[in-house]
Design a protein around this motif. Structure first.
Motif, PDB file in Angstrom:
ATOM      1  N   GLN A   1     -33.882 -12.792-102.976  1.00 26.17           N
ATOM      2  CA  GLN A   1     -35.336 -12.664-103.039  1.00 26.17           C
ATOM      3  C   GLN A   1     -36.011 -14.029-102.890  1.00 26.17           C
ATOM      4  O   GLN A   1     -37.042 -14.147-102.220  1.00 26.17           O
ATOM      5  CB  GLN A   1     -35.751 -12.003-104.353  1.00 26.17           C
TER       6      GLN A   1
ATOM      7  N   THR B   1     -35.934 -14.983 -99.221  1.00 24.84           N
ATOM      8  CA  THR B   1     -36.896 -14.209 -98.435  1.00 24.84           C
ATOM      9  C   THR B   1     -38.309 -14.742 -98.604  1.00 24.84           C
ATOM     10  O   THR B   1     -39.030 -14.982 -97.621  1.00 24.84           O
ATOM     11  CB  THR B   1     -36.844 -12.720 -98.837  1.00 24.84           C
ATOM     12  N   ILE B   2     -38.717 -14.943 -99.859  1.00 24.24           N
ATOM     13  CA  ILE B   2     -40.073 -15.428-100.131  1.00 24.24           C
ATOM     14  C   ILE B   2     -40.248 -16.853 -99.631  1.00 24.24           C
ATOM     15  O   ILE B   2     -41.258 -17.192 -98.992  1.00 24.24           O
ATOM     16  CB  ILE B   2     -40.383 -15.347-101.641  1.00 24.24           C
TER      17      ILE B   2
ATOM     18  N   ASP C   1     -38.612 -18.424 -97.273  1.00 28.08           N
ATOM     19  CA  ASP C   1     -38.628 -18.439 -95.810  1.00 28.08           C
ATOM     20  C   ASP C   1     -39.997 -18.034 -95.273  1.00 28.08           C
ATOM     21  O   ASP C   1     -40.511 -18.640 -94.317  1.00 28.08           O
ATOM     22  CB  ASP C   1     -37.556 -17.503 -95.250  1.00 28.08           C
ATOM     23  N   GLN C   2     -40.591 -17.032 -95.884  1.00 30.27           N
ATOM     24  CA  GLN C   2     -41.906 -16.568 -95.428  1.00 30.27           C
ATOM     25  C   GLN C   2     -42.966 -17.648 -95.609  1.00 30.27           C
ATOM     26  O   GLN C   2     -43.791 -17.886 -94.714  1.00 30.27           O
ATOM     27  CB  GLN C   2     -42.308 -15.306 -96.207  1.00 30.27           C
ATOM     28  N   LEU C   3     -42.931 -18.317 -96.756  1.00 30.23           N
ATOM     29  CA  LEU C   3     -43.939 -19.333 -97.031  1.00 30.23           C
ATOM     30  C   LEU C   3     -43.693 -20.606 -96.228  1.00 30.23           C
ATOM     31  O   LEU C   3     -44.646 -21.260 -95.783  1.00 30.23           O
ATOM     32  CB  LEU C   3     -43.950 -19.659 -98.531  1.00 30.23           C
TER      33      LEU C   3
ATOM     34  N   ASN D   1     -41.984 -20.881 -93.277  1.00 27.05           N
ATOM     35  CA  ASN D   1     -42.015 -20.691 -91.821  1.00 27.05           C
ATOM     36  C   ASN D   1     -43.338 -20.171 -91.286  1.00 27.05           C
ATOM     37  O   ASN D   1     -43.590 -20.242 -90.081  1.00 27.05           O
ATOM     38  CB  ASN D   1     -40.892 -19.734 -91.400  1.00 27.05           C
ATOM     39  N   ASN D   2     -44.175 -19.640 -92.158  1.00 25.29           N
ATOM     40  CA  ASN D   2     -45.441 -19.049 -91.725  1.00 25.29           C
ATOM     41  C   ASN D   2     -46.595 -19.839 -92.336  1.00 25.29           C
ATOM     42  O   ASN D   2     -46.975 -19.612 -93.489  1.00 25.29           O
ATOM     43  CB  ASN D   2     -45.502 -17.573 -92.145  1.00 25.29           C
TER      44      ASN D   2
ATOM     45  N   HIS E   1     -49.587 -17.712 -93.657  1.00 28.24           N
ATOM     46  CA  HIS E   1     -49.282 -17.001 -94.896  1.00 28.24           C
ATOM     47  C   HIS E   1     -49.285 -17.959 -96.087  1.00 28.24           C
ATOM     48  O   HIS E   1     -49.847 -17.663 -97.149  1.00 28.24           O
ATOM     49  CB  HIS E   1     -47.917 -16.324 -94.766  1.00 28.24           C
ATOM     50  N   ARG E   2     -48.679 -19.137 -95.901  1.00 30.32           N
ATOM     51  CA  ARG E   2     -48.622 -20.134 -96.969  1.00 30.32           C
ATOM     52  C   ARG E   2     -50.031 -20.603 -97.343  1.00 30.32           C
ATOM     53  O   ARG E   2     -50.374 -20.699 -98.535  1.00 30.32           O
ATOM     54  CB  ARG E   2     -47.769 -21.313 -96.527  1.00 30.32           C
TER      55      ARG E   2
END
Length: 408
Positions: free
Chosen positions: A363, A366-367, A369-371, A373-374, A377-378
């Protein structure tokens, strides 16, 4: 019930005394109380804090009181060594002490000596004899930034003595309406919803943080992931992110910094890319080339967060998470472990999308990586976190408008 309370207080003291033979914190707890001598004061203002976190939480009220009532000496007490040892020389107070053991005699002697005209306790810590002594002497006693939950002893059928303690408080300033409603179920109605003074503290800190030139050199315009107030369970999860995101930098600021724990943490990190803060020299040229920095001192964290882009706050795999608001105030999205339900601000961050709770390494990956790489979103999550802080400040003003000192 008072007899059992007194027995429990002495039992706790002897347990700590035994632990002090092997435990550093317990040793400081015992020795600090044994060796301290109290100054005789007149008409002081007494502020009590359980530990360092509560000091920072209640600090805005202490500072505001000092400005509005400059004629009253300030007495600060701590229960925990982690508060006392860091703030024993604070210029905000005229005297700083460990809170004596809560016995009738100690409470009487301590209050005789400091002669308080007001007592302010931050968030929690309810001591029968100190509260009773203040109540008997008509010393206004306030609990600020308080929060109450159903599982607390006050709301149990066997919590009669602890409900008596609450009855000795002049007024509660609580964080939310739920706490006010909960107190009303046990007949406590001298309650005002003020919010949490931590928002005032972190907002002020974010406006004018202390600059840290060595951190700026380490950052070197890179993105930074800050792991603040971490424990070993947190560090185990975060360490793999370092190799997965080589273009990001990582700063670890552990909650505890004994040498053995720092060495253990260093062993989890890539040796050739990691440096300890205490080992940096002012003229070191290699600092910008390092990817990982370990902070091995206390006191930098609240200013450190200004350099972060994503933050992980430790403690969520233990008794509960540490301060999420210091980094939120700078506009960083916040990640933390599963044990956060006791903290309203953390629940609000999750509900709004500025905070993220994780339960395992997958988890977190996943979180993170999202913050990482994006960017969009970050930045959106960080803006949500920052906006929560900005719209939640103001508790200090409400409290200061509704407290009074003892009339002579």
């Amino acid at each position: 019930m008072l007899l059992f309370y007194n027995i429990a207080i002495y039992a706790y003291y002897f347990i700590i005394k035994i632990a002090s033979t092997t435990n550093t914190k317990a040793k400081l707890w015992v020795a600090g109380r044994r060796d301290q001598q109290f100054r005789t004061l007149q008409k002081s203002a007494w502020f009590h804090f359980a530990s360092l976190g509560e000091f920072e939480q209640g600090r805005p009220v202490l500072e505001a009181f000092k400005v509005q009532h400059p004629g009253h000496p300030i007495v600060v007490t701590f229960f925990s060594p982690s508060g006392y040892e860091v703030r024993k020389n604070t210029p905000l107070a005229d005297a700083v002490y460990y809170l004596p053991l809560d016995t009738a005699n100690n409470a009487r002697q301590f209050i005789d000596t400091i002669d308080p005209v007001i007592a302010v306790f931050t968030k929690y810590e309810y001591w029968y004899h100190f509260y009773n002594e203040a109540h008997q002497r008509n010393i206004p006693l306030y609990v600020i930034s308080a929060i109450f939950r159903p599982k607390q002893l006050f709301f149990k059928c066997y919590g009669g003595l602890h409900r008596q303690i609450l009855g000795k408080v002049t007024r509660f300033f609580v964080q939310d309406e739920d706490s006010k409603t909960r107190l009303s179920t046990i007949g406590i109605n001298n309650v005002m919803v003020s919010g949490d003074t931590r928002f005032d503290r972190v907002y002020a800190n974010a406006l004018a943080p202390k600059q840290l030139p060595l951190i700026e050199r380490f950052k070197n315009n890179a993105r930074v992931f800050i792991a603040g107030s971490t424990w070993p369970a947190d560090e185990e999860l975060i360490a793999p992110l370092i190799t997965e995101h080589p273009d990001w930098k990582f700063i670890f600021a552990p909650h505890e910094i004994p040498e053995a724990k720092i060495i253990d943490l260093m062993g989890k990190l890539p040796a050739d890319r990691t440096v300890r803060f205490s080992h940096i020299k002012a003229d070191d040229q290699y600092l910008a080339s390092k990817q990982v920095l370990v902070i091995d001192n206390i006191g930098m964290l609240s200013s450190l967060y200004q350099y972060g882009d994503v933050a992980y706050i430790g403690g969520g795999f233990g008794v509960g998470i540490h301060n999420t608001l210091e980094t939120a105030a700078f506009g960083s999205p916040v990640i933390f472990g599963p044990n956060y339900q006791k903290f309203k601000e953390a629940r609000d961050l999750v509900d709004l999308g500025g905070g993220f709770s994780i339960s395992d390494a997958q988890q977190l990956k996943t979180i993170a990586d999202q913050l990482i790489n994006n960017d969009a979103h970050r930045e959106q999550a960080g803006a949500i976190a920052k906006e929560l802080v900005q719209r939640s400040k103001g508790a200090t003003q409400i409290i200061m408008q509704n407290i009074e000192i003892r009339k002579e």
